[in-house]
Scaffold this motif. Sequence first.
Motif, PDB file in Angstrom:
ATOM      1  N   ASN A   1       0.836  -1.209   0.000  1.00  0.00           N
ATOM      2  CA  ASN A   1       0.000   0.000   0.000  1.00  0.00           C
ATOM      3  C   ASN A   1       0.865   1.251   0.000  1.00  0.00           C
ATOM      4  O   ASN A   1       0.583   2.224  -0.722  1.00  0.00           O
ATOM      5  N   ALA A   2       1.906   1.239   0.837  1.00  0.00           N
ATOM      6  CA  ALA A   2       2.809   2.388   0.882  1.00  0.00           C
ATOM      7  C   ALA A   2       3.524   2.572  -0.447  1.00  0.00           C
ATOM      8  O   ALA A   2       3.723   3.708  -0.906  1.00  0.00           O
ATOM      9  N   GLY A   3       3.895   1.467  -1.089  1.00  0.00           N
ATOM     10  CA  GLY A   3       4.541   1.545  -2.394  1.00  0.00           C
ATOM     11  C   GLY A   3       3.630   2.143  -3.450  1.00  0.00           C
ATOM     12  O   GLY A   3       4.074   2.920  -4.307  1.00  0.00           O
ATOM     13  N   ASN A   4       2.334   1.809  -3.390  1.00  0.00           N
ATOM     14  CA  ASN A   4       1.371   2.386  -4.333  1.00  0.00           C
ATOM     15  C   ASN A   4       1.260   3.896  -4.135  1.00  0.00           C
ATOM     16  O   ASN A   4       1.191   4.660  -5.110  1.00  0.00           O
ATOM     17  N   LEU A   5       1.232   4.338  -2.885  1.00  0.00           N
ATOM     18  CA  LEU A   5       1.161   5.771  -2.601  1.00  0.00           C
ATOM     19  C   LEU A   5       2.406   6.484  -3.121  1.00  0.00           C
ATOM     20  O   LEU A   5       2.312   7.583  -3.680  1.00  0.00           O
ATOM     21  N   LEU A   6       3.566   5.860  -2.951  1.00  0.00           N
ATOM     22  CA  LEU A   6       4.803   6.449  -3.452  1.00  0.00           C
ATOM     23  C   LEU A   6       4.760   6.581  -4.970  1.00  0.00           C
ATOM     24  O   LEU A   6       5.140   7.623  -5.524  1.00  0.00           O
ATOM     25  N   GLY A   7       4.292   5.532  -5.651  1.00  0.00           N
ATOM     26  CA  GLY A   7       4.204   5.578  -7.111  1.00  0.00           C
ATOM     27  C   GLY A   7       3.281   6.671  -7.595  1.00  0.00           C
ATOM     28  O   GLY A   7       3.585   7.384  -8.562  1.00  0.00           O
ATOM     29  N   GLN A   8       2.126   6.827  -6.938  1.00  0.00           N
ATOM     30  CA  GLN A   8       1.195   7.887  -7.309  1.00  0.00           C
ATOM     31  C   GLN A   8       1.801   9.269  -7.064  1.00  0.00           C
ATOM     32  O   GLN A   8       1.618  10.197  -7.846  1.00  0.00           O
ATOM     33  N   PHE A   9       2.545   9.389  -5.968  1.00  0.00           N
ATOM     34  CA  PHE A   9       3.143  10.672  -5.610  1.00  0.00           C
ATOM     35  C   PHE A   9       4.177  11.120  -6.635  1.00  0.00           C
ATOM     36  O   PHE A   9       4.146  12.258  -7.108  1.00  0.00           O
ATOM     37  N   VAL A  10       5.119  10.237  -6.984  1.00  0.00           N
ATOM     38  CA  VAL A  10       6.181  10.642  -7.915  1.00  0.00           C
ATOM     39  C   VAL A  10       5.609  10.943  -9.294  1.00  0.00           C
ATOM     40  O   VAL A  10       6.149  11.776 -10.034  1.00  0.00           O
ATOM     41  N   SER A  11       4.498  10.291  -9.642  1.00  0.00           N
ATOM     42  CA  SER A  11       3.849  10.577 -10.918  1.00  0.00           C
ATOM     43  C   SER A  11       3.146  11.929 -10.893  1.00  0.00           C
ATOM     44  O   SER A  11       3.302  12.743 -11.812  1.00  0.00           O
ATOM     45  N   LYS A  12       2.391  12.183  -9.847  1.00  0.00           N
ATOM     46  CA  LYS A  12       1.641  13.436  -9.728  1.00  0.00           C
ATOM     47  C   LYS A  12       2.570  14.640  -9.691  1.00  0.00           C
ATOM     48  O   LYS A  12       2.295  15.678 -10.300  1.00  0.00           O
ATOM     49  N   TYR A  13       3.680  14.523  -8.971  1.00  0.00           N
ATOM     50  CA  TYR A  13       4.602  15.645  -8.816  1.00  0.00           C
ATOM     51  C   TYR A  13       5.653  15.706  -9.918  1.00  0.00           C
ATOM     52  O   TYR A  13       6.543  16.548  -9.880  1.00  0.00           O
ATOM     53  N   ARG A  14       5.571  14.828 -10.900  1.00  0.00           N
ATOM     54  CA  ARG A  14       6.490  14.823 -12.035  1.00  0.00           C
ATOM     55  C   ARG A  14       7.948  14.854 -11.566  1.00  0.00           C
ATOM     56  O   ARG A  14       8.770  15.632 -12.062  1.00  0.00           O
ATOM     57  N   LEU A  15       8.262  13.989 -10.626  1.00  0.00           N
ATOM     58  CA  LEU A  15       9.610  13.978 -10.074  1.00  0.00           C
ATOM     59  C   LEU A  15      10.620  13.450 -11.091  1.00  0.00           C
ATOM     60  O   LEU A  15      10.431  12.376 -11.664  1.00  0.00           O
ATOM     61  N   LEU A  16      11.680  14.199 -11.272  1.00  0.00           N
ATOM     62  CA  LEU A  16      12.711  13.839 -12.228  1.00  0.00           C
ATOM     63  C   LEU A  16      13.734  12.900 -11.602  1.00  0.00           C
ATOM     64  O   LEU A  16      13.991  12.950 -10.396  1.00  0.00           O
ATOM     65  N   ASP A  17      14.317  12.074 -12.418  1.00  0.00           N
ATOM     66  CA  ASP A  17      15.448  11.260 -11.995  1.00  0.00           C
ATOM     67  C   ASP A  17      16.662  12.169 -11.818  1.00  0.00           C
ATOM     68  O   ASP A  17      16.948  13.020 -12.653  1.00  0.00           O
ATOM     69  N   GLY A  18      17.379  11.993 -10.709  1.00  0.00           N
ATOM     70  CA  GLY A  18      18.621  12.731 -10.536  1.00  0.00           C
ATOM     71  C   GLY A  18      18.551  13.850  -9.517  1.00  0.00           C
ATOM     72  O   GLY A  18      17.534  14.059  -8.847  1.00  0.00           O
ATOM     73  N   PRO A  19      19.621  14.618  -9.409  1.00  0.00           N
ATOM     74  CA  PRO A  19      19.762  15.612  -8.345  1.00  0.00           C
ATOM     75  C   PRO A  19      19.008  16.912  -8.563  1.00  0.00           C
ATOM     76  O   PRO A  19      19.006  17.767  -7.671  1.00  0.00           O
ATOM     77  N   ASP A  20      18.386  17.114  -9.731  1.00  0.00           N
ATOM     78  CA  ASP A  20      17.707  18.375 -10.005  1.00  0.00           C
ATOM     79  C   ASP A  20      16.300  18.443  -9.412  1.00  0.00           C
ATOM     80  O   ASP A  20      15.593  19.429  -9.600  1.00  0.00           O
ATOM     81  N   ASP A  21      15.896  17.411  -8.712  1.00  0.00           N
ATOM     82  CA  ASP A  21      14.555  17.376  -8.133  1.00  0.00           C
ATOM     83  C   ASP A  21      14.654  16.658  -6.796  1.00  0.00           C
ATOM     84  O   ASP A  21      15.660  16.001  -6.499  1.00  0.00           O
ATOM     85  N   GLY A  22      13.630  16.750  -5.980  1.00  0.00           N
ATOM     86  CA  GLY A  22      13.672  16.085  -4.692  1.00  0.00           C
ATOM     87  C   GLY A  22      12.337  16.165  -3.979  1.00  0.00           C
ATOM     88  O   GLY A  22      11.426  16.875  -4.413  1.00  0.00           O
ATOM     89  N   TYR A  23      12.225  15.439  -2.867  1.00  0.00           N
ATOM     90  CA  TYR A  23      10.994  15.465  -2.088  1.00  0.00           C
ATOM     91  C   TYR A  23      11.275  15.075  -0.650  1.00  0.00           C
ATOM     92  O   TYR A  23      12.343  14.543  -0.314  1.00  0.00           O
ATOM     93  N   LEU A  24      10.295  15.356   0.205  1.00  0.00           N
ATOM     94  CA  LEU A  24      10.378  15.030   1.635  1.00  0.00           C
ATOM     95  C   LEU A  24       9.316  13.996   1.980  1.00  0.00           C
ATOM     96  O   LEU A  24       8.382  13.777   1.202  1.00  0.00           O
ATOM     97  N   VAL A  25       9.449  13.390   3.144  1.00  0.00           N
ATOM     98  CA  VAL A  25       8.454  12.450   3.658  1.00  0.00           C
ATOM     99  C   VAL A  25       8.032  12.932   5.043  1.00  0.00           C
ATOM    100  O   VAL A  25       8.886  13.283   5.862  1.00  0.00           O
ATOM    101  N   GLN A  26       6.728  12.978   5.262  1.00  0.00           N
ATOM    102  CA  GLN A  26       6.215  13.414   6.566  1.00  0.00           C
ATOM    103  C   GLN A  26       5.184  12.419   7.075  1.00  0.00           C
ATOM    104  O   GLN A  26       4.330  11.961   6.313  1.00  0.00           O
TER     105      GLN A  26
END
Length: 266
Positions: free
Chosen positions: A238-263
């Motif tokens: 379930n947590a993995g599904n949420l992570l997948g949806q999150f990186v898709s919604k936020y258009r997170l790029l591969d590499g150091p030019d993008d990033g995110y936090l966890v709360q």
Amino acid sequence: MTGLQITLDGKIAQSWPSPVKYTPSGTALPVTKTWAQFAAASSVQTAFTAANGVGSNGSTESIFAVYQPSVKIKAPAPWTLRSSTGGNLFMLAPRWDKASYLANSAKGGAATFSYLGTLYYSKAEGAPERAVALHIEKAFKSPGQTQPPSSTKKIPGQTADEPLTRLYTDTARRDRNRAVAISNCRKYFGPDYATGGKECDEFPFASTYQGAAGSEYDPYQLPNNFSVQALDGTQNGNAGNLLGQFVSKYRLLDGPDDGYLVQITG
């Protein structure tokens, strides 16, 4: 003051990469009209276009730019203005991106504001990802009590100066992150840790550059700067599904030019 003259201008004040050339289209700037003329017009539009490939970084094309609009006003004769007669408007720096693993790639990508997103996991009773949320909270608050043991452990993903960054294109490194995590689960929770439907949960995620094998690839990463725990496989999924949806919604790029936090909430 229908005769008040207003001049609109706009430019790309800064760009990353810096050599990118932009082609303007639409209304040519600067444009000067009276208040009455602007009021009668439906809109004033201009656009800036960059060629494909100029922002390439491996399989990802990304351009960061600051668009700086400005306004100047001039009173009609015989009137004069004594206060401020113009200035620059503040604009957040948008990002244009295109990659096969991002949405809308077939149509040329999309634009988004440069924003450090936050992935929220709930530890509330009944939350489908609760076990993972509790694991991450422990890793954040009590890293010395997590496995593998390390007196210098400081888990990233909590603050803007140490975000998590997405690992997508290097599948071998993702696999290595996962392999190191599973090896540690076997070492500290026994070879039968998966009994009863459990799985090896790792944080930072295997899909990040800060994953379990990070120090093997990056000399600046601390060894054993991660946490593993054997926990319910369904909640891990379930947590993995949420992570997948999150990186898709936020258009997170591969590499150091993008990033995110966890709360952790709840």
